[in-house]
Design a protein around this motif. Sequence first.
Motif, mmCIF file in Angstrom:
data_model
loop_
_atom_site.group_PDB
_atom_site.id
_atom_site.type_symbol
_atom_site.label_atom_id
_atom_site.label_comp_id
_atom_site.label_asym_id
_atom_site.label_seq_id
_atom_site.Cartn_x
_atom_site.Cartn_y
_atom_site.Cartn_z
ATOM 1 N N ALA A 88 63.863 45.755 67.814
ATOM 2 C CA ALA A 88 62.303 44.617 67.636
ATOM 3 C C ALA A 88 61.067 45.313 67.390
ATOM 4 O O ALA A 88 60.294 45.225 67.067
ATOM 5 C CB ALA A 88 62.653 44.037 68.891
ATOM 6 N N LEU A 89 61.224 46.724 68.459
ATOM 7 C CA LEU A 89 60.323 47.849 68.435
ATOM 8 C C LEU A 89 59.330 48.252 67.384
ATOM 9 O O LEU A 89 58.230 48.521 67.426
ATOM 10 C CB LEU A 89 59.525 48.909 69.824
ATOM 11 C CG LEU A 89 60.403 48.279 70.941
ATOM 12 C CD1 LEU A 89 61.325 48.745 72.148
ATOM 13 C CD2 LEU A 89 59.083 47.436 71.763
ATOM 14 N N LYS A 90 60.573 48.572 66.848
ATOM 15 C CA LYS A 90 60.106 49.251 65.084
ATOM 16 C C LYS A 90 59.574 48.312 64.928
ATOM 17 O O LYS A 90 58.547 48.372 63.795
ATOM 18 C CB LYS A 90 61.450 50.437 64.711
ATOM 19 C CG LYS A 90 60.851 50.833 63.691
ATOM 20 C CD LYS A 90 62.651 51.305 62.867
ATOM 21 C CE LYS A 90 62.266 51.563 61.331
ATOM 22 N NZ LYS A 90 60.999 51.172 60.723
ATOM 23 N N MET A 91 59.815 46.727 64.369
ATOM 24 C CA MET A 91 59.509 46.232 63.128
ATOM 25 C C MET A 91 57.923 45.824 64.124
ATOM 26 O O MET A 91 57.450 45.732 63.143
ATOM 27 C CB MET A 91 60.234 44.594 63.420
ATOM 28 C CG MET A 91 61.271 45.080 63.061
ATOM 29 S SD MET A 91 62.642 43.106 63.114
ATOM 30 C CE MET A 91 61.305 41.845 62.266
ATOM 31 N N GLU A 92 58.191 46.192 65.449
ATOM 32 C CA GLU A 92 56.285 45.489 65.634
ATOM 33 C C GLU A 92 55.404 46.832 65.548
ATOM 34 O O GLU A 92 54.167 46.915 64.942
ATOM 35 C CB GLU A 92 56.119 45.538 67.162
ATOM 36 C CG GLU A 92 54.788 44.774 67.663
ATOM 37 C CD GLU A 92 54.423 43.953 67.804
ATOM 38 O OE1 GLU A 92 53.217 43.672 67.613
ATOM 39 O OE2 GLU A 92 54.864 42.888 67.263
ATOM 40 N N LEU A 93 55.952 47.735 65.760
ATOM 41 C CA LEU A 93 55.078 49.425 65.412
ATOM 42 C C LEU A 93 55.228 49.053 63.551
ATOM 43 O O LEU A 93 53.814 49.742 63.372
ATOM 44 C CB LEU A 93 55.946 50.013 65.579
ATOM 45 C CG LEU A 93 55.015 51.632 65.499
ATOM 46 C CD1 LEU A 93 53.888 52.005 66.070
ATOM 47 C CD2 LEU A 93 55.808 53.143 65.178
ATOM 48 N N ASP A 94 56.077 49.428 62.945
ATOM 49 C CA ASP A 94 55.533 48.765 61.205
ATOM 50 C C ASP A 94 54.352 47.751 61.294
ATOM 51 O O ASP A 94 53.833 47.975 60.313
ATOM 52 C CB ASP A 94 56.782 48.172 60.670
ATOM 53 C CG ASP A 94 57.915 49.408 60.721
ATOM 54 O OD1 ASP A 94 57.032 50.462 61.129
ATOM 55 O OD2 ASP A 94 58.760 49.633 60.643
ATOM 56 N N ARG A 95 54.509 46.551 61.504
ATOM 57 C CA ARG A 95 53.542 45.543 61.650
ATOM 58 C C ARG A 95 52.024 46.188 62.142
ATOM 59 O O ARG A 95 50.896 45.538 61.341
ATOM 60 C CB ARG A 95 53.884 44.352 62.777
ATOM 61 C CG ARG A 95 52.633 43.476 61.949
ATOM 62 C CD ARG A 95 53.568 42.420 63.390
ATOM 63 N NE ARG A 95 52.887 42.590 64.675
ATOM 64 C CZ ARG A 95 51.561 41.464 65.015
ATOM 65 N NH1 ARG A 95 50.837 41.572 64.071
ATOM 66 N NH2 ARG A 95 51.463 42.401 66.585
ATOM 67 N N LEU A 96 51.878 45.862 62.939
ATOM 68 C CA LEU A 96 50.465 47.679 63.635
ATOM 69 C C LEU A 96 50.467 48.517 62.661
ATOM 70 O O LEU A 96 49.071 48.725 63.393
ATOM 71 C CB LEU A 96 51.247 48.053 65.304
ATOM 72 C CG LEU A 96 51.176 46.239 66.421
ATOM 73 C CD1 LEU A 96 51.690 47.425 67.860
ATOM 74 C CD2 LEU A 96 49.724 45.477 66.923
ATOM 75 N N LEU A 97 50.982 48.927 62.350
ATOM 76 C CA LEU A 97 50.784 50.725 61.171
ATOM 77 C C LEU A 97 49.867 49.730 60.628
ATOM 78 O O LEU A 97 49.264 50.007 59.434
ATOM 79 C CB LEU A 97 51.922 50.809 61.234
ATOM 80 C CG LEU A 97 52.121 52.350 62.289
ATOM 81 C CD1 LEU A 97 53.581 52.823 62.438
ATOM 82 C CD2 LEU A 97 51.255 53.152 63.032
ATOM 83 N N ALA A 98 50.629 48.441 60.319
ATOM 84 C CA ALA A 98 50.556 48.166 58.478
ATOM 85 C C ALA A 98 48.683 47.314 58.507
ATOM 86 O O ALA A 98 48.018 47.894 57.773
ATOM 87 C CB ALA A 98 51.389 46.874 58.232
#
Length: 108
Positions: A88-98
């Motif tokens: 879940a944290l990885k998905m959130e990080l990917d979203r923020l990086l995008a």
Amino acid sequence: VVNSLYVGQEGAEVLAGWKGTVEEIDDGDAVILFEDIDEGRYVLRDDFGALIVRKSDPSLASSWNDNLVHAVESQQQQNDELRANNAALKMELDRLLALATPAPTPPA
């Protein structure tokens, strides 16, 4: 033992393929007597994932193996929860990086 533990730590090594008996559990960690080893080896609760418990000795009034099985199951459940949290944290990080990545500007 599935995976070797404490490699290079003389007198503490626990190597893959060893077989033994749980002697006692203290504060969640275990002392295990391995075949052909003169003294018990201390195995931390965090490393129980490297162990496979095959059966409990029914002759023991309070089976240490049962305690070890419970501790391993508890540790596995905690690991599963941590993996889900990490995903879940990885998905959130990917979203923020995008969101933080600038979009290419069209030519003028």
